[in-house]
Design a protein around this motif. Sequence first.
Motif, mmCIF file in Angstrom:
data_model
loop_
_atom_site.group_PDB
_atom_site.id
_atom_site.type_symbol
_atom_site.label_atom_id
_atom_site.label_comp_id
_atom_site.label_asym_id
_atom_site.label_seq_id
_atom_site.Cartn_x
_atom_site.Cartn_y
_atom_site.Cartn_z
ATOM 1 N N ARG A 204 0.712 -1.250 0.073
ATOM 2 C CA ARG A 204 0.043 0.113 0.177
ATOM 3 C C ARG A 204 0.997 1.319 -0.049
ATOM 4 N NH1 ARG A 204 -5.413 1.478 3.734
ATOM 5 N NH2 ARG A 204 -5.500 3.533 2.968
ATOM 6 N N ALA A 205 1.968 1.293 0.790
ATOM 7 C CA ALA A 205 2.610 2.574 0.850
ATOM 8 C C ALA A 205 3.401 2.874 -0.435
ATOM 9 C CB ALA A 205 3.667 2.236 1.940
ATOM 10 N N LEU A 206 3.858 1.672 -1.289
ATOM 11 C CA LEU A 206 4.368 1.873 -2.456
ATOM 12 C C LEU A 206 3.313 2.403 -3.537
ATOM 13 C CD1 LEU A 206 6.956 -0.886 -2.767
ATOM 14 C CD2 LEU A 206 7.465 1.414 -2.276
ATOM 15 N N VAL A 207 2.167 1.825 -3.334
ATOM 16 C CA VAL A 207 1.031 2.039 -4.441
ATOM 17 C C VAL A 207 0.680 3.603 -4.284
ATOM 18 C CG1 VAL A 207 -1.247 1.537 -5.184
ATOM 19 C CG2 VAL A 207 0.339 -0.200 -4.848
ATOM 20 N N GLU A 208 0.673 4.104 -3.026
ATOM 21 C CA GLU A 208 0.050 5.496 -2.823
ATOM 22 C C GLU A 208 1.093 6.407 -2.827
ATOM 23 O OE1 GLU A 208 -2.304 5.238 0.746
ATOM 24 O OE2 GLU A 208 -4.111 4.321 -0.539
ATOM 25 N N ASP A 209 2.435 6.153 -3.166
ATOM 26 C CA ASP A 209 3.600 6.743 -3.140
ATOM 27 C C ASP A 209 3.639 7.873 -4.340
ATOM 28 O OD1 ASP A 209 5.983 8.286 -3.413
ATOM 29 O OD2 ASP A 209 7.049 6.881 -2.445
ATOM 30 N N PRO A 210 3.154 8.811 -4.207
ATOM 31 C CA PRO A 210 3.061 9.865 -5.624
ATOM 32 C C PRO A 210 4.327 9.897 -6.483
ATOM 33 C CG PRO A 210 3.106 11.247 -3.960
ATOM 34 C CD PRO A 210 3.053 9.901 -3.250
ATOM 35 N N ARG A 211 5.497 9.661 -5.815
ATOM 36 C CA ARG A 211 6.690 9.720 -6.792
ATOM 37 C C ARG A 211 6.945 8.579 -7.609
ATOM 38 N NH1 ARG A 211 10.395 9.692 -1.344
ATOM 39 N NH2 ARG A 211 8.742 8.268 -1.012
#
Length: 230
Positions: A204-211
């Motif tokens: 989840r943290a990667l998927v929602e990372d805007p970078r």
Amino acid sequence: IRTFTTKSFHMCPIPNPNNCTPGQDPTESPDRLCEDGQLINSNISRKTHILILATTRSGSSFVGQLFNQHTDVFYLFEPLYHVQYTLIPKMTPSKSTTDRRVMLGASRDLLRSLYDCDLYFMENYIKPQPINHTTDRLFRRGASKALCSPPVCDALGPTDIYLEEGDCVKKCGSLNLTLAMESCKEHVHVAIKTVRVPEVNDLRALVEDPRLNLKVIQLVRDPRGILASR
């Protein structure tokens, strides 16, 4: 979880009513993601970051090789092996929740760094420690075409197009991570294959990372087929 979305993630540049959905107070959360209006794209390079996610014996190596053969793709085979190899001996026999969080956090940090072409970060988990950013211990290096081609490896000739995985390591010698980083930055897309992420929710943290412009390919196979393939 917005895992399989066709839209890339964006961020509001400043809390401004013109940038956000009508009816919402822009002062409530300046850093929140917005869906409408004028947006700033945080992934400036627009690289596509691909994660091939599966359990073992589910065809992930085959799918990974499809990406590996494309000249625009920088492909890495199971880089999380090094995290697992380094951290598991330090964990308690019961594998507590804390141990799992440590493993998960390390895996996510490494994936994030690799998608940014920061291969130096992987040196924290390669044993023995690379010297002058050079190592001969990268797991399955020969499975990555980019790591067996110029500028990373200049030892191969025109006849080495269909090189066996083991021959790459023998002919190319030690891997220079600095050259590998340069090669990664020259490619349009970065693809990583792994069987070492136990749950999709862990991403989840990667998927929602805007970078990141992360696209997840999750492979699922009938467990009877998995057992029969061993």
